[in-house]
Design a protein around this motif. Sequence first.
Motif, PDB file in Angstrom:
ATOM      1  N   SER A 163     -24.265 -26.138  -4.453  1.00 51.92           N
ATOM      2  CA  SER A 163     -23.637 -27.275  -5.126  1.00 51.92           C
ATOM      3  C   SER A 163     -24.721 -28.209  -5.641  1.00 51.92           C
ATOM      4  O   SER A 163     -25.851 -28.198  -5.149  1.00 51.92           O
ATOM      5  N   ILE A 164     -24.382 -28.995  -6.635  1.00 52.53           N
ATOM      6  CA  ILE A 164     -25.300 -29.972  -7.210  1.00 52.53           C
ATOM      7  C   ILE A 164     -24.665 -31.341  -7.120  1.00 52.53           C
ATOM      8  O   ILE A 164     -23.498 -31.518  -7.491  1.00 52.53           O
ATOM      9  N   PHE A 165     -25.420 -32.294  -6.605  1.00 49.83           N
ATOM     10  CA  PHE A 165     -24.946 -33.669  -6.522  1.00 49.83           C
ATOM     11  C   PHE A 165     -25.707 -34.523  -7.528  1.00 49.83           C
ATOM     12  O   PHE A 165     -26.937 -34.526  -7.543  1.00 49.83           O
ATOM     13  N   PHE A 192     -30.446 -46.203  -3.812  1.00 51.71           N
ATOM     14  CA  PHE A 192     -30.559 -44.843  -3.302  1.00 51.71           C
ATOM     15  C   PHE A 192     -29.942 -44.728  -1.912  1.00 51.71           C
ATOM     16  O   PHE A 192     -29.186 -43.798  -1.626  1.00 51.71           O
ATOM     17  N   MET A 193     -30.253 -45.680  -1.019  1.00 50.59           N
ATOM     18  CA  MET A 193     -29.732 -45.623   0.337  1.00 50.59           C
ATOM     19  C   MET A 193     -28.229 -45.847   0.371  1.00 50.59           C
ATOM     20  O   MET A 193     -27.509 -45.227   1.159  1.00 50.59           O
ATOM     21  N   ILE A 194     -27.742 -46.741  -0.481  1.00 52.76           N
ATOM     22  CA  ILE A 194     -26.293 -46.953  -0.555  1.00 52.76           C
ATOM     23  C   ILE A 194     -25.598 -45.662  -0.980  1.00 52.76           C
ATOM     24  O   ILE A 194     -24.430 -45.423  -0.658  1.00 52.76           O
ATOM     25  N   GLY A 195     -26.355 -44.814  -1.682  1.00 48.86           N
ATOM     26  CA  GLY A 195     -25.804 -43.526  -2.102  1.00 48.86           C
ATOM     27  C   GLY A 195     -25.329 -42.666  -0.951  1.00 48.86           C
ATOM     28  O   GLY A 195     -24.667 -41.640  -1.166  1.00 48.86           O
ATOM     29  N   GLY A 196     -25.650 -43.051   0.279  1.00 47.84           N
ATOM     30  CA  GLY A 196     -25.119 -42.328   1.430  1.00 47.84           C
ATOM     31  C   GLY A 196     -23.603 -42.264   1.419  1.00 47.84           C
ATOM     32  O   GLY A 196     -23.000 -41.306   1.908  1.00 47.84           O
ATOM     33  N   HIS A 197     -22.957 -43.294   0.852  1.00 47.62           N
ATOM     34  CA  HIS A 197     -21.503 -43.259   0.721  1.00 47.62           C
ATOM     35  C   HIS A 197     -21.080 -42.057  -0.102  1.00 47.62           C
ATOM     36  O   HIS A 197     -20.142 -41.334   0.238  1.00 47.62           O
ATOM     37  N   ALA A 198     -21.764 -41.851  -1.232  1.00 44.42           N
ATOM     38  CA  ALA A 198     -21.413 -40.733  -2.106  1.00 44.42           C
ATOM     39  C   ALA A 198     -21.795 -39.402  -1.483  1.00 44.42           C
ATOM     40  O   ALA A 198     -21.056 -38.405  -1.600  1.00 44.42           O
ATOM     41  N   MET A 199     -22.957 -39.345  -0.829  1.00 40.74           N
ATOM     42  CA  MET A 199     -23.400 -38.099  -0.206  1.00 40.74           C
ATOM     43  C   MET A 199     -22.435 -37.616   0.865  1.00 40.74           C
ATOM     44  O   MET A 199     -22.348 -36.428   1.141  1.00 40.74           O
ATOM     45  N   GLU A 200     -21.702 -38.552   1.463  1.00 46.61           N
ATOM     46  CA  GLU A 200     -20.756 -38.151   2.508  1.00 46.61           C
ATOM     47  C   GLU A 200     -19.676 -37.238   1.943  1.00 46.61           C
ATOM     48  O   GLU A 200     -19.185 -36.348   2.633  1.00 46.61           O
ATOM     49  N   PHE A 201     -19.307 -37.441   0.681  1.00 46.49           N
ATOM     50  CA  PHE A 201     -18.320 -36.552   0.057  1.00 46.49           C
ATOM     51  C   PHE A 201     -18.813 -35.104   0.061  1.00 46.49           C
ATOM     52  O   PHE A 201     -18.035 -34.170   0.235  1.00 46.49           O
ATOM     53  N   VAL A 202     -20.122 -34.929  -0.160  1.00 42.84           N
ATOM     54  CA  VAL A 202     -20.703 -33.583  -0.261  1.00 42.84           C
ATOM     55  C   VAL A 202     -20.863 -32.953   1.116  1.00 42.84           C
ATOM     56  O   VAL A 202     -20.608 -31.763   1.302  1.00 42.84           O
ATOM     57  N   THR A 203     -21.277 -33.733   2.093  1.00 44.20           N
ATOM     58  CA  THR A 203     -21.579 -33.190   3.415  1.00 44.20           C
ATOM     59  C   THR A 203     -20.381 -33.083   4.338  1.00 44.20           C
ATOM     60  O   THR A 203     -20.444 -32.433   5.371  1.00 44.20           O
ATOM     61  N   LYS A 204     -19.280 -33.722   3.982  1.00 50.19           N
ATOM     62  CA  LYS A 204     -18.100 -33.732   4.861  1.00 50.19           C
ATOM     63  C   LYS A 204     -17.583 -32.308   5.089  1.00 50.19           C
ATOM     64  O   LYS A 204     -17.400 -31.554   4.171  1.00 50.19           O
TER      65      LYS A 204
END
Length: 204
Positions: A163-165, A192-204
């Motif tokens: 997948s690509i984020f 960038f660090m706030i992007g953890g919110h978005a990254m959670e969608f990918v890692t969930k």
Amino acid sequence: MAASRKIRVDFIGLNAPYTGAPIGTNWAAQAHLPYLRTSSKYEIVALQNSSAERAAKAIEAYGFDPAKVKQPYIAIDPNVDLVVSSIRLDRHAGSLIPSIKANKDVFVEWLIEANYEKAKELKDLVRKHKVRNVVGLQGGYAAVANQVSSMIDKGGIGKVESSIFTGKARGGGIVSQHVDYFVDMKVGVSFFMIGGHAMEFVTK
């Protein structure tokens, strides 16, 4: 059988709507207040802010009953079950440590703190006092995230090999004055660090 009592919340960081130049993001009002006010499970009973005056303005602006919503909050108050901190990152620990030591459950917005040492201090403290704690990476519970996750689990789009984020910082290369602390390394926050919110969608 009697209905269960609501979880009583001390809400840290709720500001009245800005009338002039904004200061910060007022994320507490945008992200958490709508749910807490309408939920059958939670009840806001106390507000904390940078001053008693600002807390009083928030109580008035959002129509809270001053007789029911107190300020300032005292950590040992037996009428509070959960402390929700939604303020600037580098002030999280200071807002929560007295409550954790008083064995209150806590919710802290992502990011946890300005650096690893402070974050570890909070982690060790909640373990020591055995309080329930949540870090606000709530995006993974959104309906769209659950639907996509279910679709993948059921093979609805075949086997996912990779997948690509792709993300974009709000505002591009320009940082608004009211969030200029985002580029202050001592504060510890960044787009960038706030992007953890978005990254959670990918890692969930």
